[in-house]
Design a protein around this motif. Structure first.
Motif, short mmCIF file in Angstrom:
data_model
loop_
_atom_site.label_atom_id
_atom_site.label_comp_id
_atom_site.label_asym_id
_atom_site.label_seq_id
_atom_site.Cartn_x
_atom_site.Cartn_y
_atom_site.Cartn_z
N ASN A 206 0.82 -1.23 0.00
CA ASN A 206 0.00 0.00 0.00
C ASN A 206 0.85 1.26 0.00
O ASN A 206 0.47 2.27 -0.61
CB ASN A 206 -0.95 0.01 1.21
CG ASN A 206 -2.08 -0.99 1.03
OD1 ASN A 206 -2.51 -1.27 -0.09
ND2 ASN A 206 -2.56 -1.56 2.13
N GLU A 207 1.99 1.22 0.69
CA GLU A 207 2.87 2.39 0.74
C GLU A 207 3.41 2.69 -0.66
O GLU A 207 3.43 3.84 -1.10
CB GLU A 207 4.02 2.14 1.71
CG GLU A 207 4.95 3.35 1.82
CD GLU A 207 6.20 3.05 2.65
OE1 GLU A 207 6.78 4.02 3.18
OE2 GLU A 207 6.59 1.87 2.75
N PHE A 208 3.83 1.65 -1.37
CA PHE A 208 4.37 1.83 -2.73
C PHE A 208 3.28 2.29 -3.69
O PHE A 208 3.52 3.13 -4.56
CB PHE A 208 5.01 0.53 -3.21
CG PHE A 208 5.79 0.67 -4.49
CD1 PHE A 208 6.61 1.75 -4.72
CD2 PHE A 208 5.69 -0.29 -5.49
CE1 PHE A 208 7.34 1.89 -5.90
CE2 PHE A 208 6.39 -0.18 -6.67
CZ PHE A 208 7.22 0.91 -6.87
N ILE A 209 2.06 1.75 -3.54
CA ILE A 209 0.93 2.18 -4.38
C ILE A 209 0.67 3.68 -4.19
O ILE A 209 0.44 4.41 -5.16
CB ILE A 209 -0.33 1.36 -4.05
CG1 ILE A 209 -0.16 -0.10 -4.51
CG2 ILE A 209 -1.57 1.97 -4.71
CD1 ILE A 209 -1.26 -1.02 -4.04
N LYS A 210 0.73 4.13 -2.95
CA LYS A 210 0.51 5.55 -2.64
C LYS A 210 1.60 6.42 -3.30
O LYS A 210 1.31 7.47 -3.88
CB LYS A 210 0.52 5.75 -1.12
CG LYS A 210 0.07 7.14 -0.67
CD LYS A 210 0.01 7.21 0.84
CE LYS A 210 -0.41 8.62 1.28
NZ LYS A 210 -0.47 8.72 2.76
N ILE A 211 2.85 5.95 -3.23
CA ILE A 211 3.96 6.68 -3.84
C ILE A 211 3.75 6.79 -5.36
O ILE A 211 3.94 7.85 -5.96
CB ILE A 211 5.30 5.99 -3.53
CG1 ILE A 211 5.67 6.19 -2.05
CG2 ILE A 211 6.42 6.50 -4.44
CD1 ILE A 211 6.88 5.40 -1.60
#
Length: 590
Positions: A351-356
């Motif tokens: 989820n963190e990478f998707i947000k980035i």
């Protein structure tokens, strides 16, 4: 279970001579069953013509199944049923149900011949129900017995697309709610544009849509050869028949009006265009005018329904100037598209990478995001001799890196030249493999075809050449842990005129480096990126989104000034979201 298709039925004598022939461009085939559990294929037309064929002692020829064609040979009755122009997904399901129902059916008790004949002549049949667990159980029972027979039946199951362990699974089960909305809109015969960030399953959904449409009247195209290859289509320029589009509208109409281009334009009812973001607005408008003239109809694109897919926040058209993007043209407004924006990301699960990535897509890199992306420069991605693929901004740089790395390797060179049946230039544009390439032990490579999905040997899998077997095939160790010899595979390309051409080649490509342009649509196991020479909006975002997670990514020279989005595209997407929300209907109350 029913199927809409074109059909030709021939009744033969003992010598194989055709005694009678029935042919119709539009028929409905329905699987039915009588009280004695005998299975039939009922054929009906809009004009009221009806035939009934008892399913016994049949042979199904599936060589051209992927083209919507199959032949059912009723051997005892000496009847040949040739099915064509069937949506591939429907045809596959039809044959799957037929196979399971016939193979797993119970043997009916002995019944007098007179009663059976009366049952056949009467219309007392009912449509066969979908596959259930009882059918599967009976099928499992049939698979018991001698090893040879069991293996043959299991092979037949695989050919029919049935997984014995999980026979109820199919592509439809993998569709999300938002993807199903797009499918429903296509069925409603609307002009469709669907978009979404990288990894939202646009290509998967497009392939599913293609399989639900009649292949003879559906033209599957893409803006580039690489994109066309991923959806088993052709380039839009190849379909249109007007060259690279630099000609005048008048000249384009003249070119498209010549055979065989004119036949292609006139039989087309649905035109699919993938990576529409890379088609410039001037060419899009020119196609609209050509279609109207060649088809002699004043509707948008001469009455052809459009299904467009792409992300305008990724790579833009090469052409600069006014109306650079399709959505900036009057033709876009004229087509009155139903628009969809896919939001559920499948490629990345972090989820963190998707947000980035979502921030990078819009060109918004805050200080915290910049720190996280810079920290990837310390990621150690090398493992078991497999190095990460370097993504370069320019194709020439990627070619130079691959050539130098290969030259520096010690050891014997092995040359692999493709066997082509058809135009080499067309095959170069529409297949991912090169006509000729060289490998050595230690070469970094990428697999270009799904060989074993369950083992991780899929399109895009990274590996290193360890050796060559006695037949000269490269033995590759993949990142997934498997070490296997890679044999020749075949790519079949259907040209706009319906001709089939093919290329046979080892499904590998040198993978020390790729251009960002060539990587579009791929998911890479381990990626190294140099963004210092980024020259286009969306280029950095495309490169970043090839990775599965921050842990599989290494950025050498990150600077937030390398990440930006085109302001015209941002404005278009803001309007698009408002349009989509206005089209949503909410039910009030219970």
């Amino acid at each position: 279970m029913s199927l809409q298709c074109s059909c030709c039925v021939e009744w033969l004598n003992v010598q194989g001579t055709v005694l009678k022939r029935f042919k119709s461009a539009t028929v409905k085939l329905t699987l039915t069953r009588n009280d004695f559990r005998d299975i039939f294929i009922d054929l009906t037309t809009d004009k009221g013509i009806a035939h009934k064929f008892a399913v016994k002692d049949i042979a199904v020829h599936k060589r051209f199944l992927s083209d919507g064609k199959t032949t059912i040979n009723f051997k005892s009755d000496k009847i040949m049923m040739m099915i064509s122009n069937a949506p591939v997904a429907q045809l596959t399901d039809f044959l799957k149900v037929l196979f399971i129902k016939v193979t797993g059916r119970k043997e009916s008790p002995q019944v007098k011949i007179r009663e059976r004949l009366l049952a056949v002549k009467s219309s007392a049949t009912e449509e066969i129900s979908p596959i259930n667990q009882k059918d599967v159980g009976r099928l499992d029972g049939k698979l018991e017995g001698p090893i040879k027979k069991r293996r043959k039946l299991e092979t037949d199951l695989i050919k029919h697309g049935v997984d014995k362990k999980s026979p109820m699974t199919n592509l439809k089960d993998k569709l999300t709610g938002e993807q199903q909305e797009v499918i429903n809109a296509v069925k409603a015969n609307n002009n469709i544009f669907f978009t979404g960030s990288a990894g939202t399953g646009k290509s998967f959904l497009l392939r599913y849509i293609v399989n639900t449409l009649p292949p003879d009247t559906t033209m599957v195209t893409a803006s580039t050869g690489a994109s066309a290859c991923l959806i088993n289509g052709v380039t839009l320029h190849s379909f249109a028949g007007i060259g690279n589009g630099d000609c005048t509208v008048k000249r384009g109409i003249e070119m498209a009006s010549k055979s065989p281009n004119v036949q292609v334009w006139r039989k087309c009812k649905i035109l699919i265009i993938d990576e529409i973001s890379m088609i410039d607005g001037e060419y899009f408008e020119k196609l609209n005018k050509v279609a109207k003239a060649v088809r002699n109809r004043d509707e948008p694109f001469g009455g052809i329904k459009l299904v467009l897919c792409g992300d305008f926040l990724q790579l833009p058209p090469v052409k600069q100037g006014k109306n650079r993007f399709c959505f900036q043209t009057s033709t876009w407004s004229e087509c009155r598209f139903r628009c969809f924006n896919l939001r559920f990301v499948h490629r990345q699960s972090d989820n963190e990478f998707i947000k980035i990535l979502n921030h990078a897509r819009l060109g918004n890199i805050d200080p915290n995001t910049a720190i996280k992306l810079k920290s990837t420069s310390f990621n150690l991605l090398e493992k078991d001799g497999i190095a990460p693929t370097r993504l370069c901004c320019r194709t020439a740089e990627a070619l130079m890196i691959n050539r130098k790395k290969l030259f520096d390797l010690p050891g014997k060179e092995y040359k692999f030249e493709a066997f082509d049946s058809g135009s080499t230039k067309t095959l170069d544009d529409h297949t991912p493999v090169e006509k000729m390439f060289v490998l050595k032990p230690g070469a970094q490579v990428m697999l270009l075809k799904n060989i074993s999905v369950s083992s991780g040997l899929v399109n895009g899998a990274r590996g290193v050449v360890k050796s060559f077997d006695k037949n000269g095939c490269p033995v590759v160790q993949f990142k997934c842990g498997n070490t296997v010899p890679i044999k020749t595979e075949k790519w079949i390309v259907k040209t706009p005129t319906g001709q089939f051409i093919s290329r046979q080649q080892i499904p590998l490509k040198l993978a020390w480096a790729f251009s960002i342009h060539k990587s579009q649509g791929l998911t890479l196991d381990c990626v190294e990126i140099s963004l210092g020479q980024v020259f286009e909006a969306g280029q950095a975002y495309v490169a970043l989104s090839r990775a599965k997670s921050l842990e599989t990514l290494r950025i050498l020279d990150f600077d937030k000034k390398h990440v930006w989005a085109n302001p015209d595209v941002i404005s278009f997407y803001n309007k698009l979201d408002r349009i989509i929300k206005c089209n949503e209907i909410y039910t009030l109350g219970k």
